[in-house]
Enzyme design. Structure first.
Site, PDB file in Angstrom:
ATOM      1  N   ASP A  68      98.789  14.968  29.366  1.00 14.08           N
ATOM      2  CA  ASP A  68      98.556  14.875  27.924  1.00 14.08           C
ATOM      3  C   ASP A  68      98.267  13.430  27.528  1.00 14.08           C
ATOM      4  O   ASP A  68      98.351  12.511  28.350  1.00 14.08           O
ATOM      5  CB  ASP A  68      99.742  15.455  27.122  1.00 14.08           C
ATOM      6  CG  ASP A  68     101.085  14.799  27.458  1.00 14.08           C
ATOM      7  OD1 ASP A  68     101.100  13.729  28.095  1.00 14.08           O
ATOM      8  OD2 ASP A  68     102.117  15.360  27.058  1.00 14.08           O
ATOM      9  N   ASN A 134     112.411  19.744  21.878  1.00 12.26           N
ATOM     10  CA  ASN A 134     112.074  21.021  21.237  1.00 12.26           C
ATOM     11  C   ASN A 134     111.542  22.046  22.238  1.00 12.26           C
ATOM     12  O   ASN A 134     111.045  23.090  21.846  1.00 12.26           O
ATOM     13  CB  ASN A 134     111.054  20.799  20.104  1.00 12.26           C
ATOM     14  CG  ASN A 134     109.723  20.256  20.606  1.00 12.26           C
ATOM     15  OD1 ASN A 134     109.520  20.108  21.814  1.00 12.26           O
ATOM     16  ND2 ASN A 134     108.819  19.961  19.686  1.00 12.26           N
ATOM     17  N   HIS A 136     109.060  21.533  24.419  1.00  7.77           N
ATOM     18  CA  HIS A 136     107.639  21.434  24.755  1.00  7.77           C
ATOM     19  C   HIS A 136     107.446  21.029  26.216  1.00  7.77           C
ATOM     20  O   HIS A 136     108.296  20.385  26.819  1.00  7.77           O
ATOM     21  CB  HIS A 136     106.881  20.509  23.787  1.00  7.77           C
ATOM     22  CG  HIS A 136     107.135  19.042  23.925  1.00  7.77           C
ATOM     23  ND1 HIS A 136     106.845  18.144  22.928  1.00  7.77           N
ATOM     24  CD2 HIS A 136     107.648  18.296  24.943  1.00  7.77           C
ATOM     25  CE1 HIS A 136     107.139  16.920  23.329  1.00  7.77           C
ATOM     26  NE2 HIS A 136     107.639  16.987  24.544  1.00  7.77           N
ATOM     27  N   GLU A 141     103.640  22.475  22.083  1.00  9.47           N
ATOM     28  CA  GLU A 141     104.768  22.507  21.168  1.00  9.47           C
ATOM     29  C   GLU A 141     105.222  23.954  20.940  1.00  9.47           C
ATOM     30  O   GLU A 141     104.508  24.895  21.299  1.00  9.47           O
ATOM     31  CB  GLU A 141     104.330  21.884  19.830  1.00  9.47           C
ATOM     32  CG  GLU A 141     103.807  20.460  19.940  1.00  9.47           C
ATOM     33  CD  GLU A 141     104.911  19.401  20.015  1.00  9.47           C
ATOM     34  OE1 GLU A 141     106.017  19.688  20.523  1.00  9.47           O
ATOM     35  OE2 GLU A 141     104.656  18.274  19.556  1.00  9.47           O
TER      36      GLU A 141
HETATM   37  P1  PGA Z   1     111.068  11.923  27.615  1.00  9.50           P
HETATM   38  O1  PGA Z   1     109.957  12.925  27.096  1.00  9.50           O
HETATM   39  O2  PGA Z   1     110.933  11.859  29.090  1.00  9.50           O
HETATM   40  O3  PGA Z   1     110.745  10.601  26.977  1.00  9.50           O
HETATM   41  O4  PGA Z   1     112.382  12.487  27.183  1.00  9.50           O
HETATM   42  C1  PGA Z   1     109.902  14.197  27.692  1.00  9.50           C
HETATM   43  C2  PGA Z   1     108.849  15.034  27.014  1.00  9.50           C
HETATM   44  O5  PGA Z   1     108.709  14.920  25.783  1.00  9.50           O
HETATM   45  O6  PGA Z   1     108.199  15.834  27.683  1.00  9.50           O
END
Ligand code: PGA
Length: 236
Positions: A68, A134, A136, A141
């Site tokens: 992404d 959340n 995702h 999302e």
């Molecule tokens: P993070 O993000 O490793 O900074 O917790 C994980 C994600 O949002 O997929």
């Protein structure tokens, strides 16, 4: 259900994640690897760099794809492009990560072109994934369909709040992401989570109802998921 869940003390998390990735990569002559950004895999990339520098890991055959990107300035220090410059590019022998161009005039066409490029490489062999608070996966999302493909998305408030810590006033509202279809088509998935903040969502993803409300819950239907957690993230 996942094939395997490894729970390790926090100080062993990065190494366990790396061991998991290397074990999966050995299955493929030229593994096409989907790579996440965020805090979770920083230690993994650091350890991989150390092993590669010592000649104990060879990533030269790996074909890395970003999963992404924010729709923002690609050279902003908080972009995923900058993240890979800092954490991936120093790894000895590592190929350049294929990435979305968030400055493309037509972002929907860019998403489609990126998916075509990935398909041209044969699709992902290994999807390395973090999990958002959340639920995702990449920027899929809550509400993302199981058969969603690469596209431009609006970031949910939780994702924007996480991004804000770095982006501040420039926090993007949109992202480009591989879809759940491209991620879950990888025959091997490595899901990584650490820290107490992730305990609830990890439990929901791995044990809760399978639903687009928690995109990571679709991993329960995947036949080959390795999950690496530290003890805090496994607490739920
Ligand atoms: P993070 O993000 O490793 O900074 O917790 C994980 C994600 O949002 O997929």
């Amino acid at each position: 259900m996942p094939r395997r869940v490894d729970t390790v003390p926090a100080e062993r998390f990065a190494r366990a994640a790396l061991d998991g990735l290397i074990a999966l990569a050995r299955r493929y002559a030229h593994p096409v690897v989907g790579l996440p950004t965020g805090k979770t895999p920083v230690g993994l990339y650091g350890e991989l760099g150390q092993l590669a520098a010592q000649g104990q890991a060879d990533v030269r055959t790996w074909r890395p794809f970003a999963i992404d990107e924010y729709v923002g300035m690609p050279n902003h220090p908080c972009s995923n492009r900058s993240y890979f410059s800092r954490h991936w590019n120093p790894i000895s022998g590592a190929a350049t990560v294929a990435q979305f161009d968030p400055e493309a005039a037509d972002l929907e066409a860019e998403a489609t072109a990126f998916a075509r490029r990935l398909a041209g490489a044969g699709g992902l062999d290994i999807a390395v994934l973090g999990i958002g608070l959340n639920g995702h996966l990449a920027f899929n999302e809550p509400g993302s369909a199981r058969n969603s493909t690469a596209r431009i998305v609006t970031l949910h408030s939780e994702s924007r709040a996480s991004a804000e810590a770095c982006w501040g006033d420039d926090t993007p509202t949109r992202g480009l992401t591989l879809g759940l279809a491209e991620l879950l088509a990888a025959p091997s998935v490595l899901l990584l989570a650490n820290g107490a903040a992730k305990a609830g969502i990890v439990a929901r993803a791995l044990r809760g109802p399978i639903s687009a409300d928690c995109p990571a819950s679709f991993l329960q239907e995947h036949p080959d998921v390795t999950v690496v957690l530290d003890e805090a993230a496994a607490a739920g």
